[in-house]
Design an enzyme around this catalytic site. Structure first.
Site, PDB file in Angstrom:
ATOM      1  N   ARG A   1       0.736  -1.680  -0.162  1.00  8.18           N
ATOM      2  CA  ARG A   1      -0.030   0.183   0.004  1.00  8.18           C
ATOM      3  C   ARG A   1       1.003   0.860   0.714  1.00  8.18           C
ATOM      4  NH1 ARG A   1      -5.109  -0.524   1.474  1.00  8.18           N
ATOM      5  NH2 ARG A   1      -5.688   2.070   2.507  1.00  8.18           N
TER       6      ARG A   1
ATOM      7  N   HIS B   1      13.033  -2.348  -1.710  1.00  8.25           N
ATOM      8  CA  HIS B   1      13.008  -2.251  -2.702  1.00  8.25           C
ATOM      9  C   HIS B   1      14.094  -3.448  -3.937  1.00  8.25           C
ATOM     10  CE1 HIS B   1      11.178  -0.404  -6.082  1.00  8.25           C
ATOM     11  NE2 HIS B   1      11.772  -0.614  -6.952  1.00  8.25           N
TER      12      HIS B   1
END
Ligand code: GRF
Length: 198
Positions: free
Chosen positions: A101, A119
């Site tokens: 989210r 990431h």
């Protein structure tokens, strides 16, 4: 003498937010258990009821909160519910581990410089939800993973650490992501250790 004890004698209280498989979460739990990473994982929050990370947390005996986005009018109210759990548990750092989210600006402001994310690319290249696929399609020869502080820009906050690797000629999205995951499981505990002991 009124000397504060060194910070690293006290495990850093953290909250982990995860939506998916939870392999990074598991790597952090194992690093904490082994003593490598002095963190106290006070809770695991997930926005997905069927996230394997939730079950993993239960197996590890870590407190969990499943918060359903459907129960909230908007992102701000959803994030406020997360923030309440995090504050109630007095967590000093929020660790995003495959949390799918986008955080509201309110939430990011409230915990400025206290949210970190991992990431699966060498940022600032290949931001967004399909970083592994995008790197393969672009044809770069080197990729990797990045741990960064979360700010208002998606995947755009200050970089804390990276690990690079070659893309092989026969790599598929899956084979590459498997190797990136292995690198993530080294990088995230290392950065957390640095934060918890500095
Ligand atoms: C990782 O590749 C991470 O970089 C990205 O989402 C994936 C989460 O994997 N943000 P897991 O749920 O920790 O296995």
């Amino acid at each position: 003498m009124n000397k504060e004890p060194p910070r690293h004698n006290v495990p850093l209280p953290i909250a982990i937010l995860a939506s998916g498989k939870g392999s990074n979460f598991a790597a952090i739990v194992n690093a904490a258990k082994s003593g490598y990473c002095p963190v106290d994982i006070r809770l695991l929050i997930s926005d997905r009821a069927n996230s394997p990370a939730l079950q993993l947390a239960r197996d590890f005996g870590i407190k969990t909160h499943y918060i359903s986005p459907k129960d909230y009018k908007n992102r701000i109210e959803f994030d406020a519910a997360c923030a309440k759990h995090i504050n109630d548990a007095a967590c000093k750092l929020i660790v995003l581990a495959g949390y799918m989210r986008i955080l509201s600006d309110d939430f990011v402001d409230q915990f400025a410089n206290r949210i970190i994310n991992i990431h699966p690319s060498l940022l600032p290249s290949f931001t967004g939800a399909h970083a592994v696929r995008d790197a393969l399609q672009y044809g770069v020869k080197i990729t990797g993973c990045t741990v960064h502080i979360v700010n208002e820009i998606l995947d755009g906050g200050p970089i804390l650490g990276q690990e690079a690797m070659k893309i092989l000629d026969n790599d598929t999205e899956q084979s590459l992501h498997t190797r990136i995951h292995a690198a993530e499981h080294r990088l995230y505990p290392r950065i957390l250790r640095e934060l918890a002991t500095s």
